[in-house]
Design a protein around this motif. Structure first.
Motif, PDB file in Angstrom:
ATOM      1  N   TRP A  10     -12.576   0.822  -1.016  1.00 34.59           N
ATOM      2  CA  TRP A  10     -11.240   0.801  -0.416  1.00 34.59           C
ATOM      3  C   TRP A  10     -10.167   0.533  -1.463  1.00 34.59           C
ATOM      4  N   LEU A  11     -10.421  -0.470  -2.320  1.00 34.79           N
ATOM      5  CA  LEU A  11      -9.446  -0.808  -3.354  1.00 34.79           C
ATOM      6  C   LEU A  11      -9.258   0.356  -4.322  1.00 34.79           C
ATOM      7  N   GLN A  12     -10.347   1.031  -4.678  1.00 31.86           N
ATOM      8  CA  GLN A  12     -10.239   2.198  -5.560  1.00 31.86           C
ATOM      9  C   GLN A  12      -9.400   3.290  -4.910  1.00 31.86           C
ATOM     10  N   ALA A  13      -9.594   3.493  -3.602  1.00 30.54           N
ATOM     11  CA  ALA A  13      -8.807   4.500  -2.895  1.00 30.54           C
ATOM     12  C   ALA A  13      -7.324   4.146  -2.909  1.00 30.54           C
ATOM     13  N   GLN A  14      -7.006   2.858  -2.777  1.00 29.98           N
ATOM     14  CA  GLN A  14      -5.609   2.417  -2.805  1.00 29.98           C
ATOM     15  C   GLN A  14      -4.996   2.628  -4.184  1.00 29.98           C
ATOM     16  N   LEU A  15      -5.729   2.269  -5.218  1.00 25.95           N
ATOM     17  CA  LEU A  15      -5.209   2.365  -6.581  1.00 25.95           C
ATOM     18  C   LEU A  15      -5.013   3.800  -7.013  1.00 25.95           C
ATOM     19  N   THR A  16      -5.925   4.671  -6.617  1.00 23.63           N
ATOM     20  CA  THR A  16      -5.883   6.065  -7.060  1.00 23.63           C
ATOM     21  C   THR A  16      -5.081   6.959  -6.136  1.00 23.63           C
ATOM     22  N   GLY A  17      -4.581   6.405  -5.022  1.00 22.25           N
ATOM     23  CA  GLY A  17      -3.779   7.201  -4.115  1.00 22.25           C
ATOM     24  C   GLY A  17      -4.576   8.103  -3.210  1.00 22.25           C
ATOM     25  N   LYS A  18      -5.901   7.916  -3.139  1.00 22.45           N
ATOM     26  CA  LYS A  18      -6.737   8.733  -2.265  1.00 22.45           C
ATOM     27  C   LYS A  18      -6.577   8.271  -0.819  1.00 22.45           C
ATOM     28  N   ALA A  19      -6.745   9.188   0.086  1.00 23.76           N
ATOM     29  CA  ALA A  19      -6.591   8.866   1.507  1.00 23.76           C
ATOM     30  C   ALA A  19      -7.686   7.912   1.953  1.00 23.76           C
ATOM     31  N   THR A  20      -7.298   6.857   2.653  1.00 26.08           N
ATOM     32  CA  THR A  20      -8.288   5.889   3.113  1.00 26.08           C
ATOM     33  C   THR A  20      -9.195   6.472   4.177  1.00 26.08           C
ATOM     34  N   GLU A  21      -8.750   7.574   4.805  1.00 24.58           N
ATOM     35  CA  GLU A  21      -9.586   8.197   5.817  1.00 24.58           C
ATOM     36  C   GLU A  21     -10.901   8.711   5.225  1.00 24.58           C
ATOM     37  N   PRO A  24     -15.238   4.631   4.161  1.00 27.95           N
ATOM     38  CA  PRO A  24     -15.884   4.105   5.372  1.00 27.95           C
ATOM     39  C   PRO A  24     -14.884   3.387   6.264  1.00 27.95           C
ATOM     40  N   SER A  25     -14.989   3.565   7.572  1.00 28.41           N
ATOM     41  CA  SER A  25     -14.027   2.988   8.509  1.00 28.41           C
ATOM     42  C   SER A  25     -13.990   1.471   8.432  1.00 28.41           C
ATOM     43  N   VAL A  26     -15.089   0.857   7.978  1.00 27.44           N
ATOM     44  CA  VAL A  26     -15.148  -0.598   7.946  1.00 27.44           C
ATOM     45  C   VAL A  26     -14.142  -1.187   6.976  1.00 27.44           C
ATOM     46  N   VAL A  27     -13.707  -0.400   5.970  1.00 28.77           N
ATOM     47  CA  VAL A  27     -12.800  -0.964   4.970  1.00 28.77           C
ATOM     48  C   VAL A  27     -11.362  -0.493   5.147  1.00 28.77           C
ATOM     49  N   ILE A  28     -11.077   0.267   6.194  1.00 26.06           N
ATOM     50  CA  ILE A  28      -9.709   0.696   6.433  1.00 26.06           C
ATOM     51  C   ILE A  28      -8.804  -0.514   6.633  1.00 26.06           C
ATOM     52  N   GLU A  29      -9.350  -1.610   7.167  1.00 17.81           N
ATOM     53  CA  GLU A  29      -8.598  -2.847   7.351  1.00 17.81           C
ATOM     54  C   GLU A  29      -8.894  -3.809   6.218  1.00 17.81           C
ATOM     55  N   GLY A  30      -8.941  -3.301   4.984  1.00 10.59           N
ATOM     56  CA  GLY A  30      -9.276  -4.151   3.857  1.00 10.59           C
ATOM     57  C   GLY A  30      -8.149  -5.047   3.406  1.00 10.59           C
ATOM     58  N   LEU A  31      -6.920  -4.741   3.786  1.00 11.82           N
ATOM     59  CA  LEU A  31      -5.775  -5.526   3.345  1.00 11.82           C
ATOM     60  C   LEU A  31      -5.878  -7.006   3.719  1.00 11.82           C
ATOM     61  N   PRO A  32      -6.358  -7.348   4.922  1.00 15.83           N
ATOM     62  CA  PRO A  32      -6.474  -8.785   5.254  1.00 15.83           C
ATOM     63  C   PRO A  32      -7.427  -9.548   4.342  1.00 15.83           C
ATOM     64  N   GLN A  33      -8.262  -8.827   3.588  1.00 18.43           N
ATOM     65  CA  GLN A  33      -9.191  -9.505   2.690  1.00 18.43           C
ATOM     66  C   GLN A  33      -8.491 -10.034   1.431  1.00 18.43           C
ATOM     67  N   ILE A  34      -7.280  -9.527   1.175  1.00 20.01           N
ATOM     68  CA  ILE A  34      -6.529  -9.982   0.000  1.00 20.01           C
ATOM     69  C   ILE A  34      -5.867 -11.313   0.329  1.00 20.01           C
ATOM     70  N   ILE A  35      -6.107 -12.311  -0.470  1.00 23.00           N
ATOM     71  CA  ILE A  35      -5.607 -13.661  -0.220  1.00 23.00           C
ATOM     72  C   ILE A  35      -4.147 -13.766  -0.655  1.00 23.00           C
ATOM     73  N   LYS A  36      -3.316 -14.350   0.229  1.00 16.45           N
ATOM     74  CA  LYS A  36      -1.922 -14.610  -0.114  1.00 16.45           C
ATOM     75  C   LYS A  36      -1.876 -15.696  -1.179  1.00 16.45           C
TER      76      LYS A  36
END
Length: 275
Positions: A10-21, A24-36
Motif C-alpha cells: 500500500w505504501l509503495q502504491a502511495q509513493l509511486t502514484g499507483k492506483a490503490t485499487e 489488496p483491499s485489506v490495505v486500502i484503509e492503510g492510512l489509519p496505520q500511520i501514527i500521528k
C-alpha cells in the motif's frame, strides 16, 4: 490484523502514484496505520514521504542527464522527467538502474515528425540521452584496470598462419553507439550547453570505454565499429574479419593492412586485449 507485506504494498502504491485499487483491499484503509506524531496528521506525513520519493528520483534523473537537461531547459526536461517517474517508476534496488529506460521513454513520447527538420529536432535529445546513459554504464562496469598488462603479440602473425592462436577480449565496460549526429563534437564544444546549436545530420560510429578509470569517447570508422561490435557479441577475430568482408565495408586486402595499425591502437586505448 493487517499484514506487513500488505502495508508495504500500500505504501509503495502511495509513493509511486499507483492506483490503490490495484492493491489488496485489506490495505486500502492503510492510512489509519500511520501514527500521528508531533501534531502532524497521517495525511501530511504521507505527503512528506511521497514528495521526498519523487524529488529523489527527479534528482537522480537530473544527475544522470546533465547535458540533456541543460540543452532542453529545466522546464522541458522536468516535463519528461515527471512523466517517466509516474509512468515507469523505479523497479530496481539500485538507483543506478533507474534511468536505464529514460532514452526509450523520450523516443516513445516524441510526436510524429512532419519534416526532416522536425525529425532532427526530436531525434537529437534521444541520442544525447543514449550517450549520457552509456557513459554511466561505462563508468560503473568492469574494465581492464585490474588486469595484468597483456603480453604483446606480433600483429603480423595474424596473416602468417598463427591467427587461430590469437584471442581477442573486449572489456565489459565497452559501449558502442551508432548515431545520426556527431555527439562527440557537441559534447566537447566550448560554448555553454544551452547556447550550442543542433548538430547537422552526420552518421557517426561512437565507442565509449575506460582507460585507467577515466572514461573516453571516440568516433570510429564503420569497419572499426563493426569489428568491436562483432567481438563484443562473442565472435572470434577470424569470424569477425569474415563477417566484415562479407558486408563489403572493406576488402580483404584493405582490412588486413588497416588492422595492422588499428589493433595496437585499440589495445593501447583499452578497447580490446590480445591474448
Amino acid at each position: 490484523m493487517t499484514h506487513l507485506a500488505d502495508l508495504q504494498a500500500w505504501l509503495q502504491a502511495q509513493l509511486t502514484g499507483k492506483a490503490t485499487e490495484q492493491q489488496p483491499s485489506v490495505v486500502i484503509e492503510g492510512l489509519p496505520q500511520i501514527i500521528k506524531s508531533n501534531g502532524v496528521p497521517p495525511e501530511q506525513r504521507l505527503r512528506v514521504y511521497t514528495s521526498g520519493y519523487y524529488l529523489r528520483l527527479l534528482e537522480c534523473l537530473q544527475g544522470d542527464f546533465p547535458v540533456l537537461r541543460a540543452f532542453l531547459s529545466d522546464e522541458v526536461f522536468g516535463i519528461f522527467a515527471r512523466g517517466y517517474i509516474y509512468s515507469v517508476g523505479s523497479k530496481s534496488y539500485s538507483l543506478l538502474d533507474f534511468s536505464k529506460n529514460f532514452p526509450a521513454f523520450l523516443l516513445q513520447m516524441t510526436p510524429p515528425a512532419q519534416t526532416e527538420a522536425e525529425w532532427q529536432r526530436y531525434r537529437f535529445p534521444y541520442e544525447l540521452a543514449c550517450l549520457e546513459r552509456l557513459m554511466i554504464e561505462v563508468a560503473t562496469d568492469r574494465g581492464f584496470e585490474s588486469r595484468d598488462p597483456a603480453q604483446k603479440r606480433p600483429i603480423g602473425n595474424i596473416w602468417m598462419g598463427l591467427g587461430d592462436n590469437l584471442g581477442v577480449e573486449v572489456p565489459k565496460c565497452l559501449r558502442l553507439l551508432e548515431a545520426s549526429f556527431d555527439l562527440c563534437a557537441f559534447m566537447d564544444a566550448p560554448q555553454p550547453i544551452a547556447e550550442r546549436q543542433l548538430p547537422v545530420l552526420q552518421k557517426t560510429y561512437l565507442t565509449l570505454s575506460r582507460r585507467n578509470y577515466r572514461l573516453f569517447k571516440t568516433n570510429l570508422e564503420h569497419w572499426q565499429y563493426a569489428l568491436l561490435n562483432y567481438l563484443q557479441s562473442g565472435c572470434t577475430l577470424h569470424e569477425t574479419l569474415e563477417k566484415i568482408q562479407s558486408t563489403g565495408i572493406k576488402s580483404a586486402g584493405e582490412l588486413k593492412a588497416d588492422l595492422l595499425f588499428f589493433l595496437p591502437y585499440a589495445e593501447e586505448q583499452h578497447l580490446l586485449r590480445l591474448t
